[in-house]
Design an enzyme around this catalytic site. Sequence first.
Site, PDB file in Angstrom:
ATOM      1  CD  GLU A  36      19.318   3.889  28.690  1.00  0.00           C
ATOM      2  OE1 GLU A  36      19.351   5.053  29.138  1.00  0.00           O
ATOM      3  OE2 GLU A  36      20.334   3.315  28.285  1.00  0.00           O
ATOM      4  CG  HIS A 157      39.359   2.890  25.438  1.00  0.00           C
ATOM      5  ND1 HIS A 157      40.462   3.152  26.215  1.00  0.00           N
ATOM      6  CD2 HIS A 157      38.785   1.770  25.955  1.00  0.00           C
ATOM      7  CE1 HIS A 157      40.556   2.230  27.156  1.00  0.00           C
ATOM      8  NE2 HIS A 157      39.559   1.382  27.026  1.00  0.00           N
ATOM      9  CG  HIS A 158      34.823   3.305  21.955  1.00  0.00           C
ATOM     10  ND1 HIS A 158      33.916   4.258  22.333  1.00  0.00           N
ATOM     11  CD2 HIS A 158      35.002   2.520  23.048  1.00  0.00           C
ATOM     12  CE1 HIS A 158      33.536   4.041  23.572  1.00  0.00           C
ATOM     13  NE2 HIS A 158      34.191   2.995  24.046  1.00  0.00           N
ATOM     14  CE  LYS A 161      37.499   4.888  28.563  1.00  0.00           C
ATOM     15  NZ  LYS A 161      36.337   4.528  29.392  1.00  0.00           N
TER      16      LYS A 161
END
Length: 269
Positions: A36, A157-158, A161
């Site tokens: 991460e 898309h969601h 994005k």
Amino acid sequence: MEDYGVVVTGVSGRMGQMLARQVVAHERLHLCGALERTGHPWVGQDLGLAMGGAALGVMVSDDPLEAFARAHAVIDFTVPAATVAFAELAAQARVVHVIGTTGLSDDDLHKIALAARHSVVVRAGNMSLGVNLLTTVTRQVAAALDADWDIEIVEAHHNQKVDAPSGTALMLGEAAAEGRGVALADVSDRGRDGITGARKRGDIGFHAIRGGDIVGEHEVIFAAAGERIVLKHIASDRTLFARGALKAVLWGQGKGPGEYDMLDVLGLK
Ligand SMILES: NC(=O)c1ccc[n+]([C@@H]2O[C@H](COP(=O)([O-])OP(=O)(O)OC[C@H]3O[C@@H](n4cnc5c(N)ncnc54)[C@H](O)[C@@H]3O)[C@@H](O)[C@H]2O)c1
Ligand SMILES: O=C(O)C1=N[C@H](C(=O)O)CCC1
């Protein structure tokens, strides 16, 4: 059968968590690293616990160099700046770099191509079988039709994005342009607004919808006088992207350095 160590980058992300779970469940792969960004709250924690489940014995780290040294492959669905940095490190470590990140600039792509002189890079804006098949169909249809047929690409898309047009829409646009024998950069018309004037013959239009939790939907519209052909792909589950990425990890083992895509992996070239 040989077992391969995989590092997943951006491991707390929508794709990162999905990928980590699939690698852990895979019979020929094991999760040997989870990355991460520096400062992320998961760094230093056991990945399984951070994901809300049982401990996995894999600590989330922000040190790619150390992680890549132990791996056969890295699966990377993050952000462009991170992906370019990972490409250079993956080349040094000679590990297969599977790139799903979209929104890469021409300069990013150039840097990735340089890295691919030393390592196997598999990159695709969409890792699903269905979309990659759709690119081949789009190329064929575009090659069969002349510029009386207007080509428009619509993607949805969601609402989280961050890039548009989607990587998939660009893959479909490239396929359509290739079928027509033109360069996409010369005919691309993105997101019309205002008094745009009439559509220019031969252009390929792009339109982006963002909303809710839409996983990914793409339409290639060929519109002529009196008739329309509409090619459509709907992704309803992110696991299909992850499945493609895992296939690419296995496919890339033992290949010579170079940049490959999912058409190579899926044998669709
Ligand atoms: N090719 C495909 O099939 C496919 C499918 C889905 C998503 N994507 C693309 O994958 C990317 C990620 O999508 P997402 O929905 O998972 O996004 P996300 O925002 O949920 O996840 C991205 C993750 O990357 C992490 N990250 C950022 N910088 C980092 C760094 N330097 N080191 C390590 N981690 C870092 C972020 O903290 C985050 O957790 C996007 O570009 C998206 O378009 C591609
Ligand atoms: O969720 C995303 O972000 C996705 N990105 C890829 C793209 O840009 O086409 C693939 C579909 C999902």
